[in-house]
Design an enzyme around this catalytic site. Structure first.
Site, PDB file in Angstrom:
ATOM      1  N   HIS A  54      -3.275   7.147   1.989  1.00 60.06           N
ATOM      2  CA  HIS A  54      -3.684   5.830   1.520  1.00 60.06           C
ATOM      3  C   HIS A  54      -5.081   5.553   2.051  1.00 60.06           C
ATOM      4  CE1 HIS A  54      -4.089   1.638   0.877  1.00 60.06           C
ATOM      5  NE2 HIS A  54      -3.810   1.283   2.120  1.00 60.06           N
ATOM      6  N   CYS A  63       0.804  -1.223   0.000  1.00 60.34           N
ATOM      7  CA  CYS A  63       0.000   0.000   0.000  1.00 60.34           C
ATOM      8  C   CYS A  63       0.840   1.278   0.000  1.00 60.34           C
ATOM      9  CB  CYS A  63      -0.961   0.005   1.180  1.00 60.34           C
ATOM     10  SG  CYS A  63      -2.062  -1.434   1.218  1.00 60.34           S
ATOM     11  N   ASN A  68     -10.187  -0.241  -0.178  1.00 59.55           N
ATOM     12  CA  ASN A  68      -8.731  -0.170  -0.137  1.00 59.55           C
ATOM     13  C   ASN A  68      -8.187  -0.766  -1.428  1.00 59.55           C
ATOM     14  OD1 ASN A  68      -5.983  -0.524   0.313  1.00 59.55           O
ATOM     15  ND2 ASN A  68      -6.215  -1.286   2.381  1.00 59.55           N
TER      16      ASN A  68
END
Length: 341
Positions: free
Chosen positions: A255, A122, A285
């Site tokens: 993020h 990520c 996500n």
């Protein structure tokens, strides 16, 4: 002459298949797994996500995002002399050829420029931007295409509601170019392999078969604790490196993992909720794609404009984390940014 790098184009792409929490809950119920829209929203802030079709790979999503970024930058594919692609779900299980090379081929780039994948989960996009900035400042490359592209739906265990409800598929891209004026003001990257066990896909190839598990594993509480402890610190480190203070941040583009982590970081930095770009509610996500996706949304709707200071930061498996502080200076007018996400 001192060289800097700046962002002159953004682009993104979401697969057509949008899956709401209720739709996902119904799918899981068929497998005997109980969840609900309320359960998912309360714990993550996610209401929907997009899943790629069976024949769509990370490179396919990345190509469309890249084309849109190139269009905004008013560049042709062969103007790009380096592609850096961040992904935890590359086109090939053995990770080669690199997905960056596949994207280069699909874009029709024939100038023999470089192409490479970056793996920091990520945090991958932040790592890729920092790498591109270093290459441009060194005079090695002039126009760099940075992409985050993921098809996380391929590695989700739909019998584990603690993970399968959180992730989605998508891609985001930016074009960075050499400039005499600062664009990227500072970057800061970190990793701590001692925490590699908290977020992983604990499988490997052995004799042509998967040894271990090919599904994503996450220790949610551990990831949450690590994330909230490092994101504020790395933001301050990046600001200090740039000689700036937190009140000079116009936008925080974190993020998009969990609204609670994002909100906690914003509060610790003294930023109002209105200064944080949030797409996790509609995208879920999307790992390395989440920051460039959110950035492109805010650029195209006119929130992020030339002259704004944008802090981008993320955490990922490895355990990795980092931040990039950018002064936007190469964007076209809002009317020239139109494109479907």
């Amino acid at each position: 002459m001192t060289l800097y790098s700046k962002i002159i184009g953004t682009g993104s792409y979401l697969p057509a298949k949008r899956v709401t929490n209720q739709e996902l809950a119904d799918q899981l119920a068929a497998n005997g797994i109980e969840t609900s829209d309320e359960w998912i929203v309360t714990r993550s802030g996610i209401s929907a996500r997009h899943f790629a079709e069976a024949d769509q790979k990370s490179s396919d999503l990345g190509v469309i995002a890249a084309q849109r970024a190139l269009e905004m930058a008013k560049l042709q594919p062969n103007d790009i002399d380096l592609i850096i692609l961040a992904s935890s779900t590359p086109d090939f299980f053995g990770s080669f050829p690199s997905t960056a090379c596949i994207v280069q081929q699909k874009l029709g780039i024939t100038n023999n420029g470089a192409a490479v994948d970056v793996q920091a989960v990520c945090s991958g996009f932040v790592y890729a931007v920092s790498t591109a900035d270093a290459f441009i400042r060194a005079g090695v490359h002039k126009n760099v295409l940075v992409i985050g592209a993921e098809v996380f739906s391929r590695i989700l265990n739909f019998e584990d509601r603690t993970t399968c409800v959180l992730f989605g598929d998508g891609a985001g891209a930016i074009v960075m170019t050499a400039s005499e004026e600062p664009g990227v003001l500072a970057t800061k990257l970190h990793a701590d392999g001692r925490n590699s066990h908290v977020l992983s896909v604990p499988g490997s190839v052995d004799g042509g078969a998967v040894a271990g598990s090919a599904f994503l594993y996450m220790d949610g509480p551990a990831v949450f604790k690590l994330a909230v402890s490092v994101l504020e610190k790395v933001a301050h480190e990046t600001l200090e490196k740039a000689g700036m203070t937190q009140d000079q941040i116009d936008w925080l583009v974190p993020h998009q993992a969990n609204i609670r982590i994002m909100s906690s970081t914003g509060k610790k930095l003294g930023l109002s909720p209105e200064k944080m770009v949030v797409t996790v509610d509609q995208h879920g996500n999307t790992s390395a794609a989440s920051i460039p996706l959110a950035l492109d949304v805010a650029v195209r709707d006119g929130r992020i404009q030339n002259g704004h200071n944008v802090m981008m930061e993320g955490v990922g498996g490895g355990f990795t984390w980092g931040a990039v502080l950018v002064k936007m200076s190469g964007l076209p007018e809002v009317g020239d940014k139109k494109a479907d996400l």
